[in-house]
Write a protein that holds these residues in place. Structure first.
Motif, PDB file in Angstrom:
ATOM      1  N   LEU A 102       0.833  -1.201   0.000  1.00 26.88           N
ATOM      2  CA  LEU A 102       0.000   0.000   0.000  1.00 26.88           C
ATOM      3  C   LEU A 102       0.874   1.260   0.000  1.00 26.88           C
ATOM      4  O   LEU A 102       1.798   1.386   0.804  1.00 26.88           O
ATOM      5  CB  LEU A 102      -0.901  -0.024   1.237  1.00 26.88           C
ATOM      6  CG  LEU A 102      -2.167   0.800   1.137  1.00 26.88           C
ATOM      7  CD1 LEU A 102      -3.075   0.286   0.025  1.00 26.88           C
ATOM      8  CD2 LEU A 102      -2.913   0.779   2.467  1.00 26.88           C
ATOM      9  N   VAL A 103       0.568   2.171  -0.906  1.00 28.65           N
ATOM     10  CA  VAL A 103       1.379   3.396  -1.072  1.00 28.65           C
ATOM     11  C   VAL A 103       0.442   4.604  -1.108  1.00 28.65           C
ATOM     12  O   VAL A 103      -0.597   4.573  -1.775  1.00 28.65           O
ATOM     13  CB  VAL A 103       2.187   3.313  -2.398  1.00 28.65           C
ATOM     14  CG1 VAL A 103       3.019   4.567  -2.608  1.00 28.65           C
ATOM     15  CG2 VAL A 103       3.094   2.082  -2.410  1.00 28.65           C
ATOM     16  N   SER A 104       0.818   5.658  -0.389  1.00 26.10           N
ATOM     17  CA  SER A 104       0.006   6.884  -0.402  1.00 26.10           C
ATOM     18  C   SER A 104       0.273   7.653  -1.691  1.00 26.10           C
ATOM     19  O   SER A 104       1.309   7.472  -2.332  1.00 26.10           O
ATOM     20  CB  SER A 104       0.355   7.756   0.805  1.00 26.10           C
ATOM     21  OG  SER A 104       1.676   8.242   0.657  1.00 26.10           O
ATOM     22  N   ARG A 105      -0.650   8.545  -2.033  1.00 27.30           N
ATOM     23  CA  ARG A 105      -0.462   9.357  -3.240  1.00 27.30           C
ATOM     24  C   ARG A 105       0.811  10.205  -3.135  1.00 27.30           C
ATOM     25  O   ARG A 105       1.559  10.323  -4.099  1.00 27.30           O
ATOM     26  CB  ARG A 105      -1.686  10.262  -3.476  1.00 27.30           C
ATOM     27  CG  ARG A 105      -1.550  11.146  -4.712  1.00 27.30           C
ATOM     28  CD  ARG A 105      -2.830  11.887  -5.017  1.00 27.30           C
ATOM     29  NE  ARG A 105      -3.882  10.999  -5.475  1.00 27.30           N
ATOM     30  CZ  ARG A 105      -4.054  10.599  -6.739  1.00 27.30           C
ATOM     31  NH1 ARG A 105      -3.230  11.017  -7.676  1.00 27.30           N
ATOM     32  NH2 ARG A 105      -5.035   9.788  -7.065  1.00 27.30           N
ATOM     33  N   ALA A 106       1.058  10.762  -1.947  1.00 24.30           N
ATOM     34  CA  ALA A 106       2.249  11.613  -1.787  1.00 24.30           C
ATOM     35  C   ALA A 106       3.509  10.812  -2.121  1.00 24.30           C
ATOM     36  O   ALA A 106       4.402  11.300  -2.822  1.00 24.30           O
ATOM     37  CB  ALA A 106       2.315  12.141  -0.357  1.00 24.30           C
ATOM     38  N   ILE A 158      14.095  -0.298  -7.878  1.00 23.28           N
ATOM     39  CA  ILE A 158      14.020   1.122  -7.447  1.00 23.28           C
ATOM     40  C   ILE A 158      14.379   1.205  -5.964  1.00 23.28           C
ATOM     41  O   ILE A 158      13.717   1.897  -5.194  1.00 23.28           O
ATOM     42  CB  ILE A 158      12.616   1.714  -7.709  1.00 23.28           C
ATOM     43  CG1 ILE A 158      11.504   0.899  -6.999  1.00 23.28           C
ATOM     44  CG2 ILE A 158      12.329   1.822  -9.191  1.00 23.28           C
ATOM     45  CD1 ILE A 158      10.238   1.699  -6.765  1.00 23.28           C
ATOM     46  N   TYR A 159      15.414   0.484  -5.580  1.00 30.40           N
ATOM     47  CA  TYR A 159      15.720   0.304  -4.155  1.00 30.40           C
ATOM     48  C   TYR A 159      15.759   1.631  -3.369  1.00 30.40           C
ATOM     49  O   TYR A 159      15.168   1.746  -2.305  1.00 30.40           O
ATOM     50  CB  TYR A 159      17.055  -0.435  -4.012  1.00 30.40           C
ATOM     51  CG  TYR A 159      17.290  -0.944  -2.621  1.00 30.40           C
ATOM     52  CD1 TYR A 159      16.610  -2.059  -2.140  1.00 30.40           C
ATOM     53  CD2 TYR A 159      18.163  -0.287  -1.767  1.00 30.40           C
ATOM     54  CE1 TYR A 159      16.805  -2.518  -0.853  1.00 30.40           C
ATOM     55  CE2 TYR A 159      18.361  -0.737  -0.469  1.00 30.40           C
ATOM     56  CZ  TYR A 159      17.681  -1.855  -0.030  1.00 30.40           C
ATOM     57  OH  TYR A 159      17.864  -2.303   1.257  1.00 30.40           O
ATOM     58  N   ASP A 160      16.428   2.638  -3.907  1.00 29.05           N
ATOM     59  CA  ASP A 160      16.523   3.914  -3.180  1.00 29.05           C
ATOM     60  C   ASP A 160      15.185   4.644  -3.105  1.00 29.05           C
ATOM     61  O   ASP A 160      14.992   5.502  -2.252  1.00 29.05           O
ATOM     62  CB  ASP A 160      17.572   4.830  -3.839  1.00 29.05           C
ATOM     63  CG  ASP A 160      18.980   4.278  -3.637  1.00 29.05           C
ATOM     64  OD1 ASP A 160      19.169   3.438  -2.734  1.00 29.05           O
ATOM     65  OD2 ASP A 160      19.880   4.681  -4.409  1.00 29.05           O
ATOM     66  N   SER A 161      14.289   4.316  -4.029  1.00 30.57           N
ATOM     67  CA  SER A 161      12.980   4.984  -4.063  1.00 30.57           C
ATOM     68  C   SER A 161      11.853   4.088  -3.547  1.00 30.57           C
ATOM     69  O   SER A 161      10.681   4.466  -3.638  1.00 30.57           O
ATOM     70  CB  SER A 161      12.638   5.395  -5.503  1.00 30.57           C
ATOM     71  OG  SER A 161      13.587   6.295  -6.002  1.00 30.57           O
ATOM     72  N   ARG A 162      12.182   2.927  -3.024  1.00 32.13           N
ATOM     73  CA  ARG A 162      11.115   1.991  -2.637  1.00 32.13           C
ATOM     74  C   ARG A 162      10.231   2.589  -1.537  1.00 32.13           C
ATOM     75  O   ARG A 162      10.705   3.412  -0.742  1.00 32.13           O
ATOM     76  CB  ARG A 162      11.699   0.631  -2.210  1.00 32.13           C
ATOM     77  CG  ARG A 162      12.436   0.654  -0.901  1.00 32.13           C
ATOM     78  CD  ARG A 162      13.325  -0.581  -0.798  1.00 32.13           C
ATOM     79  NE  ARG A 162      13.912  -0.741   0.520  1.00 32.13           N
ATOM     80  CZ  ARG A 162      14.884   0.004   1.032  1.00 32.13           C
ATOM     81  NH1 ARG A 162      15.365   1.017   0.346  1.00 32.13           N
ATOM     82  NH2 ARG A 162      15.348  -0.227   2.242  1.00 32.13           N
ATOM     83  N   PRO A 163       8.971   2.175  -1.494  1.00 38.15           N
ATOM     84  CA  PRO A 163       8.019   2.756  -0.544  1.00 38.15           C
ATOM     85  C   PRO A 163       8.392   2.512   0.920  1.00 38.15           C
ATOM     86  O   PRO A 163       9.135   1.576   1.246  1.00 38.15           O
ATOM     87  CB  PRO A 163       6.707   2.039  -0.872  1.00 38.15           C
ATOM     88  CG  PRO A 163       6.872   1.493  -2.231  1.00 38.15           C
ATOM     89  CD  PRO A 163       8.323   1.212  -2.403  1.00 38.15           C
ATOM     90  N   LEU A 164       7.803   3.326   1.781  1.00 34.58           N
ATOM     91  CA  LEU A 164       8.016   3.168   3.229  1.00 34.58           C
ATOM     92  C   LEU A 164       7.581   1.779   3.678  1.00 34.58           C
ATOM     93  O   LEU A 164       8.220   1.150   4.509  1.00 34.58           O
ATOM     94  CB  LEU A 164       7.232   4.242   3.995  1.00 34.58           C
ATOM     95  CG  LEU A 164       7.711   5.680   3.769  1.00 34.58           C
ATOM     96  CD1 LEU A 164       6.701   6.677   4.330  1.00 34.58           C
ATOM     97  CD2 LEU A 164       9.082   5.899   4.394  1.00 34.58           C
TER      98      LEU A 164
END
Ligand code: SF4
Length: 224
Positions: A102-106, A158-164
């Protein structure tokens, strides 16, 4: 304890059949698991986690959404650095890339900007107000065994950009056996409780926004 059951690079990820043998291995692992995990959590309680709090405070003070996410990521990474040595999670393991993310829009907007992958304008079907337990169950079923669009050869592209969410998921068992997906049953994994980080992210990024699974935000990035 078994070795890593996740496939290695170059191998195909497989949801295992619900055979008596597979189910029994999982069942047996639960014997004494609570005590083993509690022991680890006691070890963790002796470690300083002050850095995480400071990083969350920096996120709360940041002037833009992308800066807030930058500091929240740092806070989640600090938590993983402290607890990671006690967790089963290892490089090359991709079970949690085959379940709901689950990822937020932000966050999705920041990931889109960083990776250059377009956001699906139709994504964002959940909000804090409309999401129900049924939605969570439905999303879990829908994504079960389905690779994240950013998974490449069992590794995050996208390891550095992966979601929280990806940064916060830590299996506190000895290996990945309980993460293994078995046909017809939801995995029950002794994840570390990272609710404080999740709540902080909602408070800092805003509870008004919409959420969706990473597969719905980034449909143009087809999994291989
Ligand atoms: S973003 Fe990366 S770590 Fe997260 S589920 Fe996708 S491939 Fe896995």
């Amino acid at each position: 304890m078994s070795n890593l059951v996740a496939p290695k690079a170059g191998e195909q990820y497989r949801v295992l059949a619900a055979t008596t043998e597979n189910l029994q291995r999982i069942q047996e692992r639960w014997v004494g698991l609570k005590e083993r995990v509690e022991h680890k959590m006691q070890a963790l309680a002796g470690k300083s986690r002050a850095a995480e709090g400071r990083l969350v405070e920096q996120a709360a003070r940041a002037a833009s959404g992308s800066k807030r996410i930058f500091w929240l990521r740092k806070a989640a990474d600090a938590m993983a650095a402290t607890a990671g040595g006690l967790a089963a999670c290892r490089q090359g393991c991709s079970h949690c890339c085959h379940i709901a993310v689950l990822v937020s829009r932000a966050e999705a907007q920041v990931i889109a900007k960083e990776t250059g992958v377009a956001l699906n304008p139709k994504a964002g079907k959940y909000t804090m107000h409309n999401a129900s337990q049924g939605d969570a169950t439905g999303a879990a079923k829908e994504t079960f065994g389905k690779p994240c669009p950013f998974l490449r050869d069992q590794a995050c592209s996208i390891y550095d950009s992966r979601p929280l969410t990806c940064r916060q998921l830590l299996n506190m068992d000895e290996d990945d056996l309980l993460c293994q997906l078995i046909e017809g049953s939801a995995p029950e994994v002794p994840y570390m409780n990272t609710l404080d980080h999740s709540v902080a992210a909602v408070a800092i990024l805003g509870g008004h926004q919409d959420y969706d699974d990473i597969r719905n935000w980034f449909v143009s990035r087809a999994p291989t």
